[in-house]
Design an enzyme around this catalytic site. Structure first.
Site, PDB file in Angstrom:
ATOM      1  N   ARG B  13       4.339   8.112   7.429  1.00 21.53           N
ATOM      2  CA  ARG B  13       3.602   7.312   6.433  1.00 21.53           C
ATOM      3  C   ARG B  13       4.545   6.694   5.405  1.00 21.53           C
ATOM      4  O   ARG B  13       4.284   5.613   4.884  1.00 21.53           O
ATOM      5  CB  ARG B  13       2.512   8.139   5.767  1.00 21.53           C
ATOM      6  CG  ARG B  13       3.014   9.393   5.099  1.00 21.53           C
ATOM      7  CD  ARG B  13       1.859  10.209   4.548  1.00 21.53           C
ATOM      8  NE  ARG B  13       2.272  11.561   4.232  1.00 21.53           N
ATOM      9  CZ  ARG B  13       1.826  12.249   3.191  1.00 21.53           C
ATOM     10  NH1 ARG B  13       0.933  11.734   2.388  1.00 21.53           N
ATOM     11  NH2 ARG B  13       2.229  13.483   2.979  1.00 21.53           N
ATOM     12  N   SER B  40      -1.341   8.816  -0.809  1.00 20.08           N
ATOM     13  CA  SER B  40      -1.257   9.380   0.544  1.00 20.08           C
ATOM     14  C   SER B  40      -0.687   8.379   1.536  1.00 20.08           C
ATOM     15  O   SER B  40      -0.016   8.755   2.490  1.00 20.08           O
ATOM     16  CB  SER B  40      -2.648   9.812   1.027  1.00 20.08           C
ATOM     17  OG  SER B  40      -3.141  10.850   0.228  1.00 20.08           O
ATOM     18  N   GLU B  61     -14.840   2.203   2.645  1.00 19.24           N
ATOM     19  CA  GLU B  61     -14.018   1.665   3.730  1.00 19.24           C
ATOM     20  C   GLU B  61     -14.679   0.491   4.443  1.00 19.24           C
ATOM     21  O   GLU B  61     -13.999  -0.432   4.906  1.00 19.24           O
ATOM     22  CB  GLU B  61     -13.683   2.766   4.740  1.00 19.24           C
ATOM     23  CG  GLU B  61     -12.811   3.887   4.179  1.00 19.24           C
ATOM     24  CD  GLU B  61     -13.591   4.955   3.410  1.00 19.24           C
ATOM     25  OE1 GLU B  61     -14.852   4.898   3.405  1.00 19.24           O
ATOM     26  OE2 GLU B  61     -12.957   5.837   2.814  1.00 19.24           O
ATOM     27  N   PHE B  86     -11.052   7.412   8.727  1.00 17.55           N
ATOM     28  CA  PHE B  86     -11.826   6.438   7.948  1.00 17.55           C
ATOM     29  C   PHE B  86     -11.416   5.010   8.287  1.00 17.55           C
ATOM     30  O   PHE B  86     -12.066   4.054   7.868  1.00 17.55           O
ATOM     31  CB  PHE B  86     -11.651   6.716   6.449  1.00 17.55           C
ATOM     32  CG  PHE B  86     -11.797   8.173   6.098  1.00 17.55           C
ATOM     33  CD1 PHE B  86     -12.829   8.922   6.647  1.00 17.55           C
ATOM     34  CD2 PHE B  86     -10.909   8.803   5.248  1.00 17.55           C
ATOM     35  CE1 PHE B  86     -12.959  10.271   6.347  1.00 17.55           C
ATOM     36  CE2 PHE B  86     -11.033  10.145   4.945  1.00 17.55           C
ATOM     37  CZ  PHE B  86     -12.064  10.890   5.499  1.00 17.55           C
ATOM     38  N   HIS B 112      -2.364  10.035   8.627  1.00 15.90           N
ATOM     39  CA  HIS B 112      -3.021  11.342   8.812  1.00 15.90           C
ATOM     40  C   HIS B 112      -3.787  11.405  10.129  1.00 15.90           C
ATOM     41  O   HIS B 112      -4.866  11.999  10.207  1.00 15.90           O
ATOM     42  CB  HIS B 112      -3.944  11.651   7.635  1.00 15.90           C
ATOM     43  CG  HIS B 112      -3.211  11.879   6.336  1.00 15.90           C
ATOM     44  ND1 HIS B 112      -2.342  10.963   5.805  1.00 15.90           N
ATOM     45  CD2 HIS B 112      -3.224  12.921   5.464  1.00 15.90           C
ATOM     46  CE1 HIS B 112      -1.848  11.424   4.662  1.00 15.90           C
ATOM     47  NE2 HIS B 112      -2.358  12.617   4.433  1.00 15.90           N
ATOM     48  N   ASP B 120      -6.650  20.398   6.270  1.00 13.41           N
ATOM     49  CA  ASP B 120      -7.954  19.785   5.958  1.00 13.41           C
ATOM     50  C   ASP B 120      -8.963  19.978   7.092  1.00 13.41           C
ATOM     51  O   ASP B 120     -10.169  19.922   6.879  1.00 13.41           O
ATOM     52  CB  ASP B 120      -7.805  18.289   5.665  1.00 13.41           C
ATOM     53  CG  ASP B 120      -7.390  18.044   4.217  1.00 13.41           C
ATOM     54  OD1 ASP B 120      -7.417  19.000   3.418  1.00 13.41           O
ATOM     55  OD2 ASP B 120      -7.039  16.894   3.903  1.00 13.41           O
ATOM     56  N   ARG B 170       0.958  12.364   8.744  1.00 12.69           N
ATOM     57  CA  ARG B 170       1.211  12.969   7.447  1.00 12.69           C
ATOM     58  C   ARG B 170       2.513  13.772   7.375  1.00 12.69           C
ATOM     59  O   ARG B 170       3.236  13.653   6.395  1.00 12.69           O
ATOM     60  CB  ARG B 170       0.028  13.880   7.096  1.00 12.69           C
ATOM     61  CG  ARG B 170       0.253  14.725   5.857  1.00 12.69           C
ATOM     62  CD  ARG B 170      -1.015  15.462   5.472  1.00 12.69           C
ATOM     63  NE  ARG B 170      -0.815  16.218   4.252  1.00 12.69           N
ATOM     64  CZ  ARG B 170      -0.600  17.536   4.221  1.00 12.69           C
ATOM     65  NH1 ARG B 170      -0.567  18.231   5.327  1.00 12.69           N
ATOM     66  NH2 ARG B 170      -0.445  18.154   3.075  1.00 12.69           N
TER      67      ARG B 170
END
Lengths: 281, 317
Positions: B13, B40, B61, B86, B112, B120, B170
């Site tokens: 990322r 992020s 989104e 998303f 991610h 998560d 990530r």
């Protein structure tokens, strides 16, 4: 000053185009199309600065986005009559290999269409993006949109409504076709949305109401008021009260003609009520 | 054998973020949108340098995808940033109608992705996104393997006209591809030539495939390793050429075996040159909480697993 007689003649021809397109393929959406004939005729022939030679980027032009894409018959007729593509092409509506797909698309390269629509609730977000692009480009023209009232049941609209107010997207005039009807019945019956004016105002928009949404003079006056309110830090909403099926007596005011084509007899009756003014395609 | 050196673990990322920062300086038409995940996605530098070209849309989104489509009208090149889940499943119809079917030049940048999002858990660990995106007509699908390649891909997609899905992740992982290397969309990268088995990997599993090749080499097995960063359009020629030499193939990806790279490879081979194939991928399951390493081990997405599948597929020749 608007030449109301010229526009009235155009509306009559557009209504003929609508019912003839839908009749020819026994499919399509005449009710909402008829109800928005005056609005789109006024928009393309009186209000917007636009170029029928068509460039996707539309720099230094006012742009229109149709979010409720199922009223494609009126959109196609108004675009063709404004010179975007040959009027004769209306005869290909919904037929195999046509550029005039059931719902409007850029995919077949039809001039005048800048986004696909049909799956509801997406047009306002696109319009907000296009409005922001205009600002980045130093382009002082305006973005116009049209949405169904039932379409506001889609949640994405409210994301866009919230964004446009928060970020002061004030080069945007969104019109809601308030005809009170959707497929399963009246909007109040299907899912009562309460006060649209109250909702838009609570989200930070300015609202102009056009009570006579099938009257050209009222539409033009309302849109000019909306334009005068634009560029003052808030987006503008027009609540356009129309009658579904307007101009064809047996279709008026009922959700029954949302997505049903007239038969041969009904077509003749509809055409008799709307004289040909510019020659049929 | 060629040796590849990890120049230090880095997150993919950050490759995206640094690529976007560079694009911001180079290309005034590049704009960026983010749905409340600026940190992020490592988009902070772009936001700081070009506030007028950065659109914070909030946790919305669907609106972000529509806005991105609209921004292309007027010549902008929008890069959207949020998590892979998303970026795809949540907004599939918005991408389908307003971006893909509308032929809009939007770059959907998704961090991610996969199990390595870690703790998560399954709500955020999408393992279906490659499948969702590759099924959309006209969509280019890219899954980069390390920091350097992600940065190079970010720069490259700005020059490619059309919708792109760029998938990255990530965790900090081995950074081994060339710094400032070229990135050719749709062109496989030959990492290691071999004769006994082809290992085709994408994303985080490319490094694992290289590690697997080393282990296989110690056992006297010559593995060819190909980095498929572009899943669509797939470099079919590179794959067919390789299996004509090795006669068997293992595909490796951080994705469900349904709809992923493996399935695209299987279709290619079935059509042109039927070949024994084994799949390193999740087996039609959701993920769960855990560290990235624990998850990759539990779900069989690492070098050990690639070695096992390689030995198995060689036995099927």
């Amino acid at each position: 000053m608007a030449d109301i007689q010229h526009l009235t003649n155009l509306v009559s021809q557009v209504r003929r185009d609508i019912v003839r397109q839908v009749h020819a393929v026994n499919s399509g959406h005449p009710g909402g199309s008829l109800g928005c004939a005056e609005f789109l005729v006024a928009l393309y022939n009186e209000i917007m600065v636009h170029d029928p030679s068509f460039n996707m980027d539309g720099k230094n032009e006012d742009l229109f986005f149709l979010s409720n894409g199922h009223i494609s018959p009126v959109f196609y007729s108004v675009l063709a009559r404004a010179g975007y593509f040959p009027v004769s092409e209306l005869s290909t509506f919904r037929k195999l290999n046509t550029r005039l797909q059931g719902h409007p698309t850029t995919h077949e390269g039809l001039p005048g269409v800048r986004i696909a629509s049909g799956s509801l609730g997406q047009g306002l977000s696109v319009a907000v993006g296009a409005a922001q692009a205009k600002k980045l480009n130093g382009d002082d023209k305006t973005i116009f949109t049209l949405h169904g009232d039932g379409e506001l049941q889609e949640g994405q609209n409210w994301e866009a409504i919230m964004y446009a107010a928060a970020k002061k997207v004030d080069n945007l005039i969104a019109t809601i076709d308030v005809n009170g009807q959707q497929i399963d019945g009246s909007t109040d019956h299907v899912l009562d949305m309460g006060s649209l004016k109250g909702k838009f105002e609570a989200f930070g928009w300015k609202v102009v109401t056009i009570e006579k949404g099938n009257d050209l003079a009222s539409i033009i006056a309302g849109m000019q008021e909306a334009i005068s309110l634009s560029r003052k830090q808030t987006p503008i909403c027009i609540l356009l009260h129309t009658e579904m099926g307007n101009g064809v007596d047996f279709m008026m005011g009922s959700h029954k003609w949302h997505g049903v084509a007239p038969n041969d007899e009904q077509l003749e009756a509809a055409l008799a009520q709307n004289p040909s003014t510019l020659a049929d395609y | 054998m060629k040796t590849y050196t990890n120049t230090g673990n880095k997150d993919t990322r950050s490759g995206f973020g640094d690529g976007l920062t560079e694009l911001g300086q180079k290309n005034p038409n590049v704009v960026a949108l983010c749905a409340d995940l600026t940190g992020s996605l490592k988009m902070n530098e772009f936001e700081k340098n070009h506030p007028e070209r950065f659109f914070q849309v909030g946790i919305a989104e669907a609106n972000m995808m529509g806005m991105a489509a609209g921004l292309t009208i007027g010549g902008k090149i929008p890069f959207t940033g949020t998590f892979a889940n998303f970026s795809t499943g949540r907004v599939y119809d918005q991408i389908r109608q307003s971006i893909a079917y509308s032929d809009k030049n939007v770059k959907i940048c998704a961090s991610h992705a996969g199990l390595t999002l870690g703790e998560d858990g399954a709500t955020h660990q999408i393992l279906e996104d490659i499948g969702l995106m590759k099924m959309l007509p006209g969509m280019t699908v890219i899954n980069t393997c390390d920091y350097n390649q992600t940065k190079a891909a970010t720069l490259a997609i700005a020059d490619h006209h059309g919708p792109v899905y760029l998938r990255f992740g990530r965790p900090k992982v081995a950074n081994f591809t060339p710094e400032n290397g070229e990135f050719h969309i749709g062109k496989a990268v030959m990492l290691q030539e071999g004769t006994d088995v082809t290992l085709v990997a994408t994303g985080h599993l490319v490094w694992e495939a290289l590690e697997a090749a080393k282990t296989l080499n110690e056992q006297g097995i010559s593995a060819e390793v190909i980095n498929i960063h572009t899943i669509k359009p797939l470099d079919e020629d590179a794959i067919i050429k390789s299996i004509q030499k090795t006669g068997c193939i293992v595909t490796a990806e951080e994705h469900n075996y349904l709809g992923g790279l493996g399935e695209s490879v299987a279709r290619t081979l079935a059509q042109h040159n039927p070949t024994p194939q084994e799949f390193v991928a999740t087996q039609d399951t959701f993920g769960e909480s855990g560290t990235p390493e624990e998850l990759l081990e539990k779900y069989g997405l690492n070098a050990t697993s690639i070695v096992e599948k390689a030995l198995k597929v060689i036995g099927r020749k």
